[in-house]
Design a protein around this motif. Structure first.
Motif, PDB file in Angstrom:
ATOM      1  N   ASP A   1       0.848  -1.111   0.091  1.00 46.55           N
ATOM      2  CA  ASP A   1      -0.026  -0.009  -0.119  1.00 46.55           C
ATOM      3  C   ASP A   1       0.909   1.287  -0.037  1.00 46.55           C
ATOM      4  O   ASP A   1       1.934   1.127   0.522  1.00 46.55           O
ATOM      5  N   ASP A   2       0.379   2.458  -0.716  1.00 49.49           N
ATOM      6  CA  ASP A   2       1.302   3.532  -0.746  1.00 49.49           C
ATOM      7  C   ASP A   2       1.526   4.057   0.514  1.00 49.49           C
ATOM      8  O   ASP A   2       2.537   4.709   0.972  1.00 49.49           O
ATOM      9  N   GLY A   3       0.510   3.949   1.651  1.00 50.90           N
ATOM     10  CA  GLY A   3       0.660   4.429   2.925  1.00 50.90           C
ATOM     11  C   GLY A   3       1.815   3.640   3.712  1.00 50.90           C
ATOM     12  O   GLY A   3       2.563   4.250   4.252  1.00 50.90           O
ATOM     13  N   GLN A   4       1.890   2.345   3.229  1.00 49.77           N
ATOM     14  CA  GLN A   4       3.154   1.578   4.167  1.00 49.77           C
ATOM     15  C   GLN A   4       4.203   2.088   3.491  1.00 49.77           C
ATOM     16  O   GLN A   4       5.176   2.205   4.142  1.00 49.77           O
ATOM     17  N   LEU A   5       4.294   2.335   1.976  1.00 51.11           N
ATOM     18  CA  LEU A   5       5.734   3.126   1.622  1.00 51.11           C
ATOM     19  C   LEU A   5       6.144   4.155   2.296  1.00 51.11           C
ATOM     20  O   LEU A   5       7.223   4.467   2.563  1.00 51.11           O
ATOM     21  N   ILE A   6       4.986   5.058   2.389  1.00 49.38           N
ATOM     22  CA  ILE A   6       5.490   6.474   3.042  1.00 49.38           C
ATOM     23  C   ILE A   6       5.822   6.072   4.414  1.00 49.38           C
ATOM     24  O   ILE A   6       6.954   6.804   5.083  1.00 49.38           O
ATOM     25  N   LEU A   7       5.107   5.245   5.335  1.00 47.16           N
ATOM     26  CA  LEU A   7       5.705   5.034   6.790  1.00 47.16           C
ATOM     27  C   LEU A   7       7.104   4.435   6.742  1.00 47.16           C
ATOM     28  O   LEU A   7       7.888   4.777   7.397  1.00 47.16           O
ATOM     29  N   ARG A   8       7.331   3.467   5.819  1.00 48.43           N
ATOM     30  CA  ARG A   8       8.726   2.852   5.593  1.00 48.43           C
ATOM     31  C   ARG A   8       9.856   4.074   5.345  1.00 48.43           C
ATOM     32  O   ARG A   8      10.890   4.134   5.938  1.00 48.43           O
ATOM     33  N   ALA A   9       9.420   4.802   4.350  1.00 47.95           N
ATOM     34  CA  ALA A   9      10.426   5.783   4.186  1.00 47.95           C
ATOM     35  C   ALA A   9      10.671   6.932   5.138  1.00 47.95           C
ATOM     36  O   ALA A   9      11.688   7.317   5.385  1.00 47.95           O
ATOM     37  N   ARG A  10       9.621   7.141   6.082  1.00 51.07           N
ATOM     38  CA  ARG A  10       9.647   8.214   7.063  1.00 51.07           C
ATOM     39  C   ARG A  10      10.668   7.301   8.248  1.00 51.07           C
ATOM     40  O   ARG A  10      11.525   7.875   8.715  1.00 51.07           O
ATOM     41  N   LEU A  11      10.371   6.139   8.372  1.00 52.41           N
ATOM     42  CA  LEU A  11      11.083   5.505   9.400  1.00 52.41           C
ATOM     43  C   LEU A  11      12.618   5.352   8.978  1.00 52.41           C
ATOM     44  O   LEU A  11      13.580   5.667   9.617  1.00 52.41           O
ATOM     45  N   GLY A  12      12.712   4.976   7.696  1.00 53.35           N
ATOM     46  CA  GLY A  12      14.274   4.865   7.192  1.00 53.35           C
ATOM     47  C   GLY A  12      14.790   6.262   7.233  1.00 53.35           C
ATOM     48  O   GLY A  12      16.118   6.003   7.687  1.00 53.35           O
ATOM     49  N   ALA A  13      14.485   7.474   6.910  1.00 55.00           N
ATOM     50  CA  ALA A  13      14.948   8.652   7.163  1.00 55.00           C
ATOM     51  C   ALA A  13      15.262   8.874   8.520  1.00 55.00           C
ATOM     52  O   ALA A  13      16.472   9.383   8.747  1.00 55.00           O
ATOM     53  N   SER A  14      14.478   8.713   9.355  1.00 51.86           N
ATOM     54  CA  SER A  14      14.506   8.772  10.897  1.00 51.86           C
ATOM     55  C   SER A  14      15.979   8.056  11.307  1.00 51.86           C
ATOM     56  O   SER A  14      16.702   8.373  11.959  1.00 51.86           O
ATOM     57  N   LEU A  15      15.911   6.835  10.857  1.00 50.71           N
ATOM     58  CA  LEU A  15      16.888   6.171  10.945  1.00 50.71           C
ATOM     59  C   LEU A  15      18.226   6.300  10.860  1.00 50.71           C
ATOM     60  O   LEU A  15      19.468   6.294  11.338  1.00 50.71           O
ATOM     61  N   ARG A  16      18.297   6.804   9.415  1.00 46.81           N
ATOM     62  CA  ARG A  16      19.519   7.146   8.896  1.00 46.81           C
ATOM     63  C   ARG A  16      20.129   8.434   9.458  1.00 46.81           C
ATOM     64  O   ARG A  16      21.342   8.325   9.950  1.00 46.81           O
ATOM     65  N   GLN A  17      19.171   9.281   9.721  1.00 46.33           N
ATOM     66  CA  GLN A  17      19.656  10.614  10.426  1.00 46.33           C
ATOM     67  C   GLN A  17      20.034  10.233  11.865  1.00 46.33           C
ATOM     68  O   GLN A  17      21.327  10.844  12.113  1.00 46.33           O
ATOM     69  N   LEU A  18      19.527   9.423  12.608  1.00 43.49           N
ATOM     70  CA  LEU A  18      20.179   9.168  13.841  1.00 43.49           C
ATOM     71  C   LEU A  18      21.301   8.390  13.727  1.00 43.49           C
ATOM     72  O   LEU A  18      22.108   8.710  14.702  1.00 43.49           O
ATOM     73  N   ARG A  19      21.425   7.603  12.807  1.00 42.34           N
ATOM     74  CA  ARG A  19      22.802   6.687  12.901  1.00 42.34           C
ATOM     75  C   ARG A  19      23.825   7.677  12.351  1.00 42.34           C
ATOM     76  O   ARG A  19      25.073   7.686  12.854  1.00 42.34           O
ATOM     77  N   GLU A  20      23.780   8.625  11.432  1.00 41.70           N
ATOM     78  CA  GLU A  20      24.551   9.377  11.030  1.00 41.70           C
ATOM     79  C   GLU A  20      25.026  10.324  12.032  1.00 41.70           C
ATOM     80  O   GLU A  20      26.115  10.741  12.211  1.00 41.70           O
ATOM     81  N   GLN A  21      24.035  11.161  12.967  1.00 42.97           N
ATOM     82  CA  GLN A  21      24.354  11.878  13.894  1.00 42.97           C
ATOM     83  C   GLN A  21      25.300  11.014  15.003  1.00 42.97           C
ATOM     84  O   GLN A  21      26.113  11.544  15.655  1.00 42.97           O
ATOM     85  N   ALA A  22      25.012   9.629  15.306  1.00 41.05           N
ATOM     86  CA  ALA A  22      25.600   8.941  16.247  1.00 41.05           C
ATOM     87  C   ALA A  22      27.013   8.685  15.866  1.00 41.05           C
ATOM     88  O   ALA A  22      28.058   8.149  16.297  1.00 41.05           O
ATOM     89  N   GLY A  23      27.373   8.666  14.325  1.00 41.38           N
ATOM     90  CA  GLY A  23      28.357   8.332  13.858  1.00 41.38           C
ATOM     91  C   GLY A  23      28.738   6.909  13.587  1.00 41.38           C
ATOM     92  O   GLY A  23      29.797   6.400  13.797  1.00 41.38           O
ATOM     93  N   ILE A  24      27.810   6.157  13.358  1.00 40.26           N
ATOM     94  CA  ILE A  24      27.838   4.811  13.359  1.00 40.26           C
ATOM     95  C   ILE A  24      27.821   4.225  11.874  1.00 40.26           C
ATOM     96  O   ILE A  24      26.879   4.729  10.843  1.00 40.26           O
ATOM     97  N   THR A  25      28.469   3.217  11.546  1.00 39.77           N
ATOM     98  CA  THR A  25      28.580   2.952  10.068  1.00 39.77           C
ATOM     99  C   THR A  25      27.250   2.165   9.835  1.00 39.77           C
ATOM    100  O   THR A  25      26.898   1.519  10.866  1.00 39.77           O
TER     101      THR A  25
END
Length: 98
Positions: free
Chosen positions: A9-33
């Protein structure tokens, strides 16, 4: 378009994209590969990449564990909720559209 994308569902894709973007931002801020994050959840760096781009759903436990690893345990409930909602099947799957 891959088979998994046609069953999402398109809604699921949006939720996954939001989750992924949040996780990537947190990972990069933490300096974790991505490799270190993958090891933390017993997965590969490519799994982390697919989760961060929304191409692969994240298990709720991954979202919680990664939030803690990234130094943002206060966001674990929010991220777990995104993961859970992003993994739910669309209503029409109950009617044999699978």
């Amino acid at each position: 378009m891959t088979r998994s994308e046609t069953r999402t569902d398109d809604g699921q894709l949006i939720l996954r994209a939001r989750l992924g973007a949040s996780l990537r931002q947190l990972r990069e801020q933490a300096g974790i590969t991505p490799a270190a994050a993958g090891r933390h959840i017993d997965r590969s760096a490519s799994v982390i990449s697919r989760i961060e781009t929304g191409r692969q759903p994240a298990q709720v436990s991954y979202a919680r564990s990664l939030a803690v690893l990234y130094g943002a345990p206060e966001r674990s409930d929010e991220l777990a909720d995104l993961a859970e909602r992003g993994n739910k099947r669309a209503w029409w799957f109950a009617y044999g559209a699978e």
